[in-house]
Design a protein around this motif. Sequence first.
Motif, PDB file in Angstrom:
ATOM      1  N   TYR A 148     -40.779 -57.941  -1.842  1.00 21.29           N
ATOM      2  CA  TYR A 148     -39.842 -58.343  -0.786  1.00 21.29           C
ATOM      3  C   TYR A 148     -40.338 -59.567  -0.015  1.00 21.29           C
ATOM      4  CZ  TYR A 148     -36.761 -54.420  -1.572  1.00 21.29           C
ATOM      5  OH  TYR A 148     -35.868 -53.551  -2.126  1.00 21.29           O
ATOM      6  N   ARG A 149     -41.639 -59.676   0.192  1.00 20.24           N
ATOM      7  CA  ARG A 149     -42.186 -60.865   0.863  1.00 20.24           C
ATOM      8  C   ARG A 149     -41.943 -62.112   0.019  1.00 20.24           C
ATOM      9  NH1 ARG A 149     -46.960 -59.119   1.684  1.00 20.24           N
ATOM     10  NH2 ARG A 149     -47.921 -60.013  -0.160  1.00 20.24           N
ATOM     11  N   ALA A 174     -38.303 -63.160   0.153  1.00 15.29           N
ATOM     12  CA  ALA A 174     -38.024 -63.859   1.416  1.00 15.29           C
ATOM     13  C   ALA A 174     -38.556 -65.284   1.398  1.00 15.29           C
ATOM     14  CB  ALA A 174     -38.633 -63.082   2.583  1.00 15.29           C
TER      15      ALA A 174
END
Length: 85
Positions: free
Chosen positions: A40-41, A44
């Motif tokens: 998820y990082r 992003a």
Amino acid sequence: MPLTQPTDHRDTRHVSMVPPAFFRMTDVIRITALSRATLYRRIAEGKFPAPVNLGGRACGWTPAALQAWIDDPAGYSIAMSHPDA
């Protein structure tokens, strides 16, 4: 590509496997060896392909999107995967 049944059940070299249309989170974690938080990082940051919404809470990644990241994980960017963007 249809699945074929081998004539000799001990010889499975002639069986064609059809890749899934979408890989789910558990598959992506297994394939990439990245944690859920790291995925998820990177999404992003634009360093990993974003999942496709499959309806409701379900999401998945296309084989082509994952392959683009696998081919060059250090150099992957969203702009690279979409040349017209």
